[in-house]
Write a protein that holds these residues in place. Structure first.
Motif, PDB file in Angstrom:
ATOM      1  N   UNK A 165     -18.651  34.206  20.510  1.00  0.00           N
ATOM      2  CA  UNK A 165     -17.900  33.456  21.517  1.00  0.00           C
ATOM      3  C   UNK A 165     -17.626  34.266  22.782  1.00  0.00           C
ATOM      4  N   UNK A 166     -17.875  35.582  22.736  1.00  0.00           N
ATOM      5  CA  UNK A 166     -17.664  36.415  23.923  1.00  0.00           C
ATOM      6  C   UNK A 166     -18.478  37.688  23.742  1.00  0.00           C
ATOM      7  N   UNK A 167     -18.890  38.294  24.845  1.00  0.00           N
ATOM      8  CA  UNK A 167     -19.667  39.525  24.758  1.00  0.00           C
ATOM      9  C   UNK A 167     -19.548  40.299  26.061  1.00  0.00           C
ATOM     10  N   UNK A 168     -19.302  41.615  25.953  1.00  0.00           N
ATOM     11  CA  UNK A 168     -19.191  42.452  27.149  1.00  0.00           C
ATOM     12  C   UNK A 168     -19.955  43.730  26.901  1.00  0.00           C
ATOM     13  N   UNK A 169     -20.608  44.227  27.965  1.00  0.00           N
ATOM     14  CA  UNK A 169     -21.496  45.381  27.805  1.00  0.00           C
ATOM     15  C   UNK A 169     -20.802  46.717  28.003  1.00  0.00           C
ATOM     16  N   UNK A 170     -19.497  46.704  28.302  1.00  0.00           N
ATOM     17  CA  UNK A 170     -18.741  47.949  28.436  1.00  0.00           C
ATOM     18  C   UNK A 170     -18.880  48.637  29.769  1.00  0.00           C
ATOM     19  N   UNK A 171     -19.531  47.997  30.739  1.00  0.00           N
ATOM     20  CA  UNK A 171     -19.758  48.635  32.038  1.00  0.00           C
ATOM     21  C   UNK A 171     -18.527  48.628  32.936  1.00  0.00           C
ATOM     22  N   UNK A 172     -17.496  47.850  32.578  1.00  0.00           N
ATOM     23  CA  UNK A 172     -16.267  47.794  33.377  1.00  0.00           C
ATOM     24  C   UNK A 172     -15.068  48.098  32.491  1.00  0.00           C
ATOM     25  N   UNK A 173     -14.219  49.026  32.927  1.00  0.00           N
ATOM     26  CA  UNK A 173     -12.992  49.344  32.199  1.00  0.00           C
ATOM     27  C   UNK A 173     -12.000  48.190  32.340  1.00  0.00           C
ATOM     28  N   UNK A 174     -10.955  48.203  31.506  1.00  0.00           N
ATOM     29  CA  UNK A 174     -10.004  47.084  31.521  1.00  0.00           C
ATOM     30  C   UNK A 174      -9.326  46.916  32.864  1.00  0.00           C
ATOM     31  N   UNK A 175      -9.189  48.039  33.618  1.00  0.00           N
ATOM     32  CA  UNK A 175      -8.487  47.956  34.900  1.00  0.00           C
ATOM     33  C   UNK A 175      -9.433  47.652  36.075  1.00  0.00           C
ATOM     34  N   UNK A 213     -15.104  44.303  38.267  1.00  0.00           N
ATOM     35  CA  UNK A 213     -16.348  44.438  37.536  1.00  0.00           C
ATOM     36  C   UNK A 213     -16.459  43.539  36.316  1.00  0.00           C
ATOM     37  N   UNK A 214     -15.360  42.865  35.958  1.00  0.00           N
ATOM     38  CA  UNK A 214     -15.377  42.036  34.752  1.00  0.00           C
ATOM     39  C   UNK A 214     -16.502  40.995  34.737  1.00  0.00           C
ATOM     40  N   UNK A 215     -16.686  40.226  35.808  1.00  0.00           N
ATOM     41  CA  UNK A 215     -17.728  39.185  35.753  1.00  0.00           C
ATOM     42  C   UNK A 215     -19.126  39.746  35.497  1.00  0.00           C
ATOM     43  N   UNK A 216     -19.359  41.007  35.947  1.00  0.00           N
ATOM     44  CA  UNK A 216     -20.683  41.604  35.788  1.00  0.00           C
ATOM     45  C   UNK A 216     -20.853  42.268  34.426  1.00  0.00           C
ATOM     46  N   UNK A 217     -19.745  42.527  33.743  1.00  0.00           N
ATOM     47  CA  UNK A 217     -19.799  43.162  32.427  1.00  0.00           C
ATOM     48  C   UNK A 217     -19.993  42.143  31.303  1.00  0.00           C
TER      49      UNK A 217
END
Length: 252
Positions: free
Chosen positions: A223-233, A237-241
Motif C-alpha cells: 500500500x506504500x513504498x519509499x526508496x529512502x532517498x529523502x529523510x523525514x525532515x 523530497x518526499x514526492x520523489x522518494x
C-alpha cells in the motif's frame, strides 16, 4: 451567548478513543495487519521500504495472531495450510518474536533440496527462465545479479503464479544443500533473493523448518513504498522518494 460543555463530555471523548483503539486492535488481529520491509531478502518481489498489508485470516489464528503473542492457547484455530508460492509473515522459530517474511516453497511431507542453485521440490527440478540482469539497490552495496522467473509446482491449494528470484551465483553457501524432509506441522520458506536470505536452508542458526503455529499471515498488497532517498525532515523530497508504481500492487 456562552455555551457550557455538557457534563461527561471528557468521558465521552475518552470512551470514543478507547472504542477506536479496540476496533483497530480487532482489525489488526482478525483481518489485516501492516508490515514494512527492512531488508532485501525478498528482492525483487519486495523492496526495502515497501509497506504491505498481511491477511491474518488466511491460515487461521494462533497465539501469534494476537499482539505480543500471549501464551493463551496452542496450535491454530480455523487453521489451513498455505499454498506453495505464498509470501508469508511468520515469527522466527528461534525466538518466537521477530517477524520474518519469506516465500513458502515446501509443505508438510515435501522433499526440498537446492543443487547448483536450482530448487528441487519432491526431487523434481523447479523450472526457471532467465530474465537478464538486475541491479540491487537499497540493501547494502549496489550490485548486479541474474534475475529468473521460477514456477513452483501446484499444491492442494492450487497452482501458484510464477515469481521472480535473484541469483548472484549458483555456487553460494546455500546453493548446494542436503535433501530436507519437511515434517508434519511445518513448512519450508526461502527468500527470493536467494544468495542474500537467511531462511529454512540453514537449520543451525537460521530459520529452519517453520511451525505452522508461527505463521502470522499472508502478504496481500503493497500500500506504500519509499526508496529512502529523502529523510523525514526533507519534505521537499518526499514526492520523489515514493515509488508510485508500487502503490496498491498485489504481492505475487
Amino acid at each position: 451567548m456562552t455555551t457550557k460543555k455538557k457534563p461527561g463530555g471528557w468521558l465521552e471523548s475518552i470512551k470514543t478513543v478507547v472504542y477506536a483503539g479496540l476496533i483497530a486492535i480487532g482489525i489488526r488481529t482478525v483481518a489485516f495487519e501492516p508490515f514494512n520491509i527492512p531488508s532485501g531478502s525478498m528482492i525483487p518481489t519486495l523492496l526495502v521500504g515497501d509497506y504491505l498489508f498481511v491477511s491474518k485470516y488466511a491460515y487461521g489464528y494462533s497465539r501469534h495472531s494476537l499482539p505480543f503473542s500471549p501464551d493463551l492457547f496452542q496450535g491454530r484455530v480455523f487453521g489451513s495450510l498455505p499454498a506453495r508460492g505464498d509470501v508469508a509473515v511468520f515469527k522466527f522459530p528461534r525466538d518466537n518474536t521477530t517477524d520474518y517474511i519469506k516465500r513458502i516453497v515446501g509443505l508438510p511431507g515435501d522433499r526440498i533440496q537446492v543443487r547448483a542453485g536450482r530448487l528441487y521440490v519432491n526431487r523434481v527440478e523447479v523450472p526457471r527462465e532467465s530474465l537478464g540482469l538486475y541491479t540491487v539497490e537499497g540493501d547494502g552495496p549496489r550490485i548486479t545479479v541474474r534475475r529468473y522467473r521460477e514456477a513452483l509446482p501446484a499444491s492442494p491449494n492450487g497452482q501458484p503464479a510464477p515469481h521472480e528470484i535473484l541469483e548472484a551465483t549458483d555456487d553460494g553457501p546455500y546453493d548446494n544443500t542436503v535433501e530436507f524432509l519437511v515434517p508434519e506441522g511445518h513448512v519450508f520458506a526461502m527468500g527470493d533473493n536467494r544468495d542474500n536470505s537467511l531462511d529454512s536452508r540453514d537449520m543451525i542458526s537460521g530459520v529452519g523448518f517453520v511451525p505452522l503455529e508461527n505463521l502470522v499471515g499472508r502478504a496481500e498488497m503493497i500500500f506504500f513504498s519509499v526508496d529512502g532517498s529523502a529523510a523525514w525532515w526533507e519534505v521537499w523530497g518526499w514526492p520523489f522518494a515514493i515509488r508510485w508504481n508500487r502503490l496498491f500492487s498485489a504481492v505475487r
